[in-house]
Design an enzyme around this catalytic site. Sequence first.
Site, short mmCIF file in Angstrom:
data_model
loop_
_atom_site.label_atom_id
_atom_site.label_comp_id
_atom_site.label_asym_id
_atom_site.label_seq_id
_atom_site.Cartn_x
_atom_site.Cartn_y
_atom_site.Cartn_z
N TRP A 24 0.81 -1.22 0.00
CA TRP A 24 0.00 0.00 0.00
C TRP A 24 0.84 1.27 0.00
O TRP A 24 0.32 2.38 -0.17
CB TRP A 24 -0.91 0.03 1.23
N CYS A 25 2.15 1.14 0.17
CA CYS A 25 3.04 2.29 0.33
C CYS A 25 3.38 2.92 -1.02
O CYS A 25 3.82 2.23 -1.95
CB CYS A 25 4.31 1.85 1.06
N HIS A 26 3.21 4.22 -1.12
CA HIS A 26 3.53 4.96 -2.35
C HIS A 26 4.99 4.82 -2.73
O HIS A 26 5.34 4.56 -3.89
CB HIS A 26 3.16 6.43 -2.17
#
Length: 481
Positions: free
Chosen positions: A173-175
Amino acid sequence: MTLTTMVSTTKIKSIDFFRKTPRDLTEASLSGAGISILAAISMIFLFGMELHSYLTISTSTAIIIDKSSIEDTVRVDFNISFPLLSCEFASVDVSDVLGTNRLNITKTIRKYSINKQYQSNGHEFHSVPVAHVKHDEKVDETYGEGSITLNSRNFDKVTHEHALVVVNFYAPWCHWSNLLSPAWEKTAKVMRQRYNPKYDGRIIVASVDCTQEQALCGKHHIQGYPSIRIFRKGSDIKDKTGIHIHETYYGDRDTDSLVSKFDNMVSSIGKESQKYIDGKPVNYTTVAPSPHQEGCRIEGFVWVKKVPGNLIISASSGSHSFDASQMNMSHVVSTLSFGSTITPMMMSDMKRLGPYLGAGHNRLNGQAYMTSPEDRANVTIEHYLQVVKTEVLGLSHQLIENYEYTAHTSLVHAHSIPVAKFHLEFSPMQVLITENAKPFSHFITNLCAIIGGVFTVAGILDSILYNTYKLAKKVELGKNY
């Protein structure tokens, strides 16, 4: 000449206030002796009390307007331990209502890795300044997955077998993890082609999904994503404090930078050292030791203006993401004080002022603020401090500044990354404590008043007793006036 002298002497004697009565014309009495003894005792007692009063320093307290300039600053000293916040991302920020906003202060701050028992290995953790991190501008999907997927079952086996294992701890989920992913997989394929694990195997490029391997990521103190850790063979061996030793990569994340850096690390091993540790890590500007333990003790000082503001300690990074649900800002305040440090010599001069100064200058010292699973996630711990300036003007005319404060604490469920926040509110009023010594002239005046007063009162009492006794004698003998 002789006559003139005698006349002058006679005139001088005429102004004598203390005319003498011949001893033969005086009469001693038992009551007079008793009153004389009591008068002497009273004089001695009152003299002692007056001497004690003269030697005692009096203190006056006044409330006045604080006349400090708006540009004046106050030093805030602190020593705070966070057992579950990594030094790698711990940041100290200061802001106020005038627009001051200083982020990640490092010049006057020191950080030490600690464990859950607040024990440190004694070595200061030096943060690596990370500027803008470069990523690949174009995403090339043709490389697919090139890195080896590690989990709790094969992690130790891989790090034991290869001289160098570079691991990307990421979260889907981390950009920033998603920006790194294409370059990471491409770099992994290039490294595999250049250093085939079957024949060379000096380096392995791997990945760990922290959403699936939370225990493994927690074991290696991963708090920000992505975190690139470098494990050299032997890093599974703990140091004498029981801590795993490894390094972190902080450089650019584009393919060219990663390939170049990994090539340099492999060349430092040497082909003769395939699958063997060289014993000494290589120092690179983009590689630094990772925090040895999961917690952090932050100590030092910052300067703040005397206006409403905030001192904030949080996890911060311009190139990492954080899982707010996993962040825990529990902490123990060892010291938190305002103003210049009062030296032992100054304190020895101020011992008599203890009741006036109180213990408000270190009200949070030794206090622990812990969050529990019942508090749920995203818990920010906020302290509201109201600070009052106290000035002490001693007998030496040295002005001593001291700051006292009250503190109230609350737990707030944050909508973003939880922090430890200290709200600072400076009072427009200040307390002025002045030491006053009694003048010597007052002591002499009071001493004379004691002697004269006691002597006079004793004389009156003696006269009353003597005349009463005489009157009683006359009545007894039947005589009248």
